[in-house]
Design a protein around this motif. Structure first.
Motif, PDB file in Angstrom:
ATOM      1  N   UNK A 101       5.355 -11.781   5.172  1.00 25.49           N
ATOM      2  CA  UNK A 101       5.169 -10.401   4.699  1.00 25.49           C
ATOM      3  C   UNK A 101       5.841  -9.441   5.669  1.00 25.49           C
ATOM      4  N   UNK A 102       6.346  -8.341   5.106  1.00 25.69           N
ATOM      5  CA  UNK A 102       6.843  -7.261   5.948  1.00 25.69           C
ATOM      6  C   UNK A 102       5.631  -6.623   6.633  1.00 25.69           C
ATOM      7  N   UNK A 103       5.808  -6.182   7.871  1.00 23.70           N
ATOM      8  CA  UNK A 103       4.671  -5.566   8.573  1.00 23.70           C
ATOM      9  C   UNK A 103       4.320  -4.203   7.956  1.00 23.70           C
ATOM     10  N   UNK A 104       3.288  -3.570   8.497  1.00 24.75           N
ATOM     11  CA  UNK A 104       2.814  -2.295   7.950  1.00 24.75           C
ATOM     12  C   UNK A 104       3.879  -1.206   8.100  1.00 24.75           C
ATOM     13  N   UNK A 105       4.016  -0.340   7.072  1.00 23.15           N
ATOM     14  CA  UNK A 105       5.010   0.741   7.137  1.00 23.15           C
ATOM     15  C   UNK A 105       4.857   1.612   8.384  1.00 23.15           C
ATOM     16  N   UNK A 151       7.561   3.725  13.157  1.00 20.98           N
ATOM     17  CA  UNK A 151       7.518   3.980  14.608  1.00 20.98           C
ATOM     18  C   UNK A 151       8.684   3.258  15.295  1.00 20.98           C
ATOM     19  N   UNK A 152       8.955   2.031  14.848  1.00 27.67           N
ATOM     20  CA  UNK A 152      10.053   1.266  15.449  1.00 27.67           C
ATOM     21  C   UNK A 152      11.398   1.891  15.089  1.00 27.67           C
ATOM     22  N   UNK A 153      11.502   2.375  13.839  1.00 23.64           N
ATOM     23  CA  UNK A 153      12.754   2.987  13.397  1.00 23.64           C
ATOM     24  C   UNK A 153      13.095   4.218  14.270  1.00 23.64           C
TER      25      UNK A 153
END
Ligand SMILES: Cc1ncc(COP(=O)(O)O)c(C=O)c1O
Length: 386
Positions: free
Chosen positions: A36-40, A45-47
């Motif tokens: 699964x993709x992690x939480x938006x 925050x990473x972006x």
């Protein structure tokens, strides 16, 4: 509502789980990360951090410690002080540093087998000896063997017990009573408890995760806890974990071992992702993830009851790792892993990876879209028919 049904291609992303299978048709349900993709909230925050474009050495800010402490207080009822927390690049590096700090070569370390394989390597790599306190299988679950523990803990060379709470691969979420009893025995014999609680967020309804250190002052004083949002938020590749101890002297010894092992630096993404995970939005995503995993577990058990009744399953109270008794096949676990990979293009973990008590068992990772999980089960069932 988050969509956990989405099938996301992971092949070609240097994924250990997907890209180390030689064959493109292999369905990997082995190593413990999720499809699964992690939480938006983490991705955002990473972006923002990526867009800054400078990735120099990182210092861990006070907000990291505050986020960890606030999360455990709010979600798990453990009031820990931010200054009790140290960080390192993963729970395995944490376990290794703790063993180095609190033993001398030749000491013994207790582990409750079958258990997460890196417990064995971290004991061995620090020159210590494993003292197994095997779990007892009772119908579809496991219990601690306290009589055996009493004997093992009485060994004068036994210095530490590595607790896995919740337990991988036995699927247990240990109760307050079990943890109390375990600590009573350890305390009586001068054995310190190292609680690996990496799976603590992944607990199904009807069960409650009790942080070992929150059980009593005795448990707090006799333990060191390791946690990370890495399993629950699918960020194992970002490599960060927290070590928690209320004892300043113990912390100094562990800090020294972390330095000797040269695992004292973390990367900017791990810090940012941890803070984002331990937020209200992170929690909302996590609750939906748990509900989805619980439904996967139900579907897995329903399929097996109908089509694979000769392969008893272990009841899962938490984690996303099914533990299947495959003794009906009369093959060693290792042989089964190879045969399933070759003939069914299905990659499971051999039970013996977790100790000799796992012989005849296979471990399935069900943290994937339900359709993919069911395809894995179909492959297994078809393989049996052939
Ligand atoms: C009980 C347990 N501890 C630790 C780890 C790995 O921790 P890390 O990736 O932070 O080193 C795992 C991974 O499956 C695990 O199951």
């Amino acid at each position: 509502m988050y969509n956990f049904d989405e099938l996301i291609t992971r092949r070609g992303t240097n994924s250990l789980k997907w890209d180390s299978a030689g064959h493109a048709d292999v369905l990997p349900m082995w190593v413990a990360d999720m499809d699964f993709r992690t939480a938006p909230v983490l991705i955002e925050a990473l972006r923002r951090r990526v867009e800054h474009g400078i990735f120099g050495y990182t210092q861990v800010p006070p907000t990291y410690y505050e986020a960890v402490a606030a999360w455990f207080a709010r979600r798990h009822g453990w009031n820990l002080q931010p200054e009790w927390i140290m960080y390192t690049s993963g729970v395995v590096p944490a376990l290794s540093a703790i063993i180095k700090a609190l033993t001398v070569p030749g000491d013994k370390v207790i582990a409750q087998t079958p258990v997460y394989n890196c417990f064995f390597s971290s004991i061995r790599n620090n020159g210590c000896e494993l003292l197994a306190n095997p779990l007892r299988r009772e119908n579809d679950t496991y219990r601690m063997d306290f009589d055996d523990l009493e004997r093992k803990a009485a060994d004068p060379r036994a210095k530490l017990l590595l607790l896995c709470n919740p337990h991988n691969p036995a699927g247990r979420v240990w109760t307050r009573e079990e943890l109390t009893r375990l600590n009573d025995i350890c305390l009586r014999h001068g054995v310190r408890v190292v609680a690996d609680e990496i799976h603590c967020e992944l607990v199904f309804s009807g069960h409650t995760y009790t942080p070992f250190a929150s059980v009593s002052t005795e448990c707090l004083n006799n333990s060191i806890t390791c946690v990370s949002p890495s399993k629950a938020f699918n960020i194992a590749g970002l490599q960060i974990a927290s070590i928690i101890s209320s004892d300043a002297d113990i912390r100094a010894r562990i800090e020294r071992a972390i330095n000797i092992n040269e695992v004292c630096d973390v990367n900017p993404f791990g810090v940012i992702a941890t803070e984002a995970a331990y937020s209200a939005e992170g929690e909302e995503w996590l609750l939906q993830l748990i509900a989805y995993l619980e439904e996967n577990d139900r579907a897995f058990h329903a399929f097996c009851a109908e089509h694979l009744p000769q392969f008893p399953l272990t009841r899962l109270e938490g984690t996303y790792l099914e533990w299947m008794d495959c003794t009906a096949l009369h093959l060693s676990s290792e042989k089964m892993e190879h045969v399933l990979l070759e003939k069914a293009q299905l990659w499971l973990n051999a039970g013996t990876m977790y100790g000799s008590e796992g012989e005849g068992y296979m471990r399935w990772n069900i943290a994937c879209p339900r359709s993919r999980m069911l395809e894995g089960l179909e492959r297994f069932a078809e393989f049996l028919q052939k």
